[in-house]
Design a protein around this motif. Structure first.
Motif, PDB file in Angstrom:
ATOM      1  N   ILE A  19       6.605   7.603   2.426  1.00  0.00           N
ATOM      2  CA  ILE A  19       6.819   7.296   1.011  1.00  0.00           C
ATOM      3  C   ILE A  19       8.252   6.816   0.786  1.00  0.00           C
ATOM      4  O   ILE A  19       8.495   5.828   0.068  1.00  0.00           O
ATOM      5  CB  ILE A  19       6.524   8.538   0.141  1.00  0.00           C
ATOM      6  N   LEU A  20       9.228   7.485   1.406  1.00  0.00           N
ATOM      7  CA  LEU A  20      10.631   7.080   1.252  1.00  0.00           C
ATOM      8  C   LEU A  20      10.885   5.715   1.884  1.00  0.00           C
ATOM      9  O   LEU A  20      11.684   4.926   1.366  1.00  0.00           O
ATOM     10  CB  LEU A  20      11.557   8.127   1.866  1.00  0.00           C
ATOM     11  N   ASP A  21      10.213   5.413   2.987  1.00  0.00           N
ATOM     12  CA  ASP A  21      10.331   4.083   3.599  1.00  0.00           C
ATOM     13  C   ASP A  21       9.835   3.012   2.628  1.00  0.00           C
ATOM     14  O   ASP A  21      10.457   1.951   2.479  1.00  0.00           O
ATOM     15  CB  ASP A  21       9.526   4.015   4.892  1.00  0.00           C
ATOM     16  N   ALA A  22       8.705   3.291   1.982  1.00  0.00           N
ATOM     17  CA  ALA A  22       8.147   2.341   1.018  1.00  0.00           C
ATOM     18  C   ALA A  22       9.085   2.165  -0.161  1.00  0.00           C
ATOM     19  O   ALA A  22       9.302   1.040  -0.649  1.00  0.00           O
ATOM     20  CB  ALA A  22       6.772   2.824   0.544  1.00  0.00           C
ATOM     21  N   ALA A  23       9.670   3.271  -0.612  1.00  0.00           N
ATOM     22  CA  ALA A  23      10.628   3.191  -1.714  1.00  0.00           C
ATOM     23  C   ALA A  23      11.836   2.350  -1.309  1.00  0.00           C
ATOM     24  O   ALA A  23      12.335   1.533  -2.094  1.00  0.00           O
ATOM     25  CB  ALA A  23      11.072   4.591  -2.129  1.00  0.00           C
ATOM     26  N   GLY A  24      12.305   2.539  -0.074  1.00  0.00           N
ATOM     27  CA  GLY A  24      13.452   1.777   0.410  1.00  0.00           C
ATOM     28  C   GLY A  24      13.190   0.282   0.419  1.00  0.00           C
ATOM     29  O   GLY A  24      14.080  -0.512   0.099  1.00  0.00           O
ATOM     30  N   ALA A  44       3.384   2.545  -0.851  1.00  0.00           N
ATOM     31  CA  ALA A  44       3.135   3.514   0.219  1.00  0.00           C
ATOM     32  C   ALA A  44       1.654   3.611   0.564  1.00  0.00           C
ATOM     33  O   ALA A  44       1.296   4.235   1.572  1.00  0.00           O
ATOM     34  CB  ALA A  44       3.661   4.883  -0.189  1.00  0.00           C
ATOM     35  N   GLY A  45       0.801   3.006  -0.266  1.00  0.00           N
ATOM     36  CA  GLY A  45      -0.630   3.056  -0.020  1.00  0.00           C
ATOM     37  C   GLY A  45      -1.238   4.417  -0.294  1.00  0.00           C
ATOM     38  O   GLY A  45      -2.178   4.841   0.382  1.00  0.00           O
ATOM     39  N   CYS A  46      -0.689   5.112  -1.290  1.00  0.00           N
ATOM     40  CA  CYS A  46      -1.226   6.424  -1.649  1.00  0.00           C
ATOM     41  C   CYS A  46      -1.465   6.484  -3.151  1.00  0.00           C
ATOM     42  O   CYS A  46      -1.036   5.604  -3.898  1.00  0.00           O
ATOM     43  CB  CYS A  46      -0.280   7.542  -1.212  1.00  0.00           C
ATOM     44  N   SER A  47      -2.131   7.518  -3.590  1.00  0.00           N
ATOM     45  CA  SER A  47      -2.395   7.697  -5.010  1.00  0.00           C
ATOM     46  C   SER A  47      -1.186   8.314  -5.700  1.00  0.00           C
ATOM     47  O   SER A  47      -0.294   8.869  -5.045  1.00  0.00           O
ATOM     48  CB  SER A  47      -3.608   8.611  -5.215  1.00  0.00           C
TER      49      SER A  47
END
Length: 205
Positions: A19-24, A44-47
């Motif tokens: 999730i943090l990678d996606a935020a970055g 992140a591909g999550c709900s």
């Protein structure tokens, strides 16, 4: 049972990192303040429910991201300056390297953009992790009173965030400012320290 608990903890860590990678990646493309939790969940591909299971709000996510990157940056900076024997030179190199690493990261540099509120400065000032890492770096240069080191670390974080928001003319200009104004305050040479002690003793003698 212990093995299952460990595996569950590891999975949670991997999910949070993802999730943090996606935020970055989103921070690298736009200002941090414009990135919402919905955007991060999609990236992140999550709900949303899954996202909030790991980070209860955007402030918590921001803090987790900043702390993770602070550890990473500190490790890189330490590796770059470890071979420098002189404490004052190591301090100067460490400060210059830290700013360079932040600026070279699109995700981190967006936190100090002046086109919007530079929330990176506020995060750095409030982060106990960043303060502790800075204090640890100063203590690695020379032993000193912990309270003095803590105050110097707080001031140093403010100086660096100011330069990240309002840079000098170029790298040489910033290095000259750090060398002239910051290094003597944060890491005074032995003669300056001895002179200060002697003056103090004469004043109260």
């Amino acid at each position: 049972m212990a093995g299952k608990d460990w595996l569950g903890s590891r999975r949670a860590e991997v999910a949070a990192d993802r999730i943090l990678d996606a935020a970055g990646e989103l921070f690298a493309g736009q200002h941090v303040s414009t990135v919402g939790m919905n955007d991060i969940a999609r990236a992140a591909g999550c709900s949303r429910a899954t996202l909030y299971r790991y980070f209860e709000n955007r402030e918590v996510l921001h803090t987790a991201y900043v702390h993770r990157e602070a550890y990473r940056l500190h490790e890189q900076m330490t590796e770059l300056v470890n071979g420098i024997p002189d404490p004052r030179e190591r301090l100067l190199a460490g400060l210059s390297a830290s700013m360079k690493l932040v600026r070279e990261s699109p995700a981190l540099s967006s936190w100090f953009a002046t086109t919007d509120s530079p929330i990176g400065a506020e995060m750095a000032e409030q982060s106990e992790v960043i303060q502790a890492l800075t204090s640890g770096f100063l203590l690695s240069l020379r032993p000193d009173d912990p309270d003095v080191v803590h105050r110097r670390a707080r001031w140093l974080v403010r100086v660096l965030t100011s330069l990240l928001i309002f840079p000098g003319r170029d790298a040489d200009d910033e290095r000259a400012m750090l060398e002239e104004f910051v290094v003597p305050m944060v890491c005074p040479n032995d003669s300056a320290v001895d002179g200060s002690k002697q003056n103090s003793e004469r004043s109260f003698g």
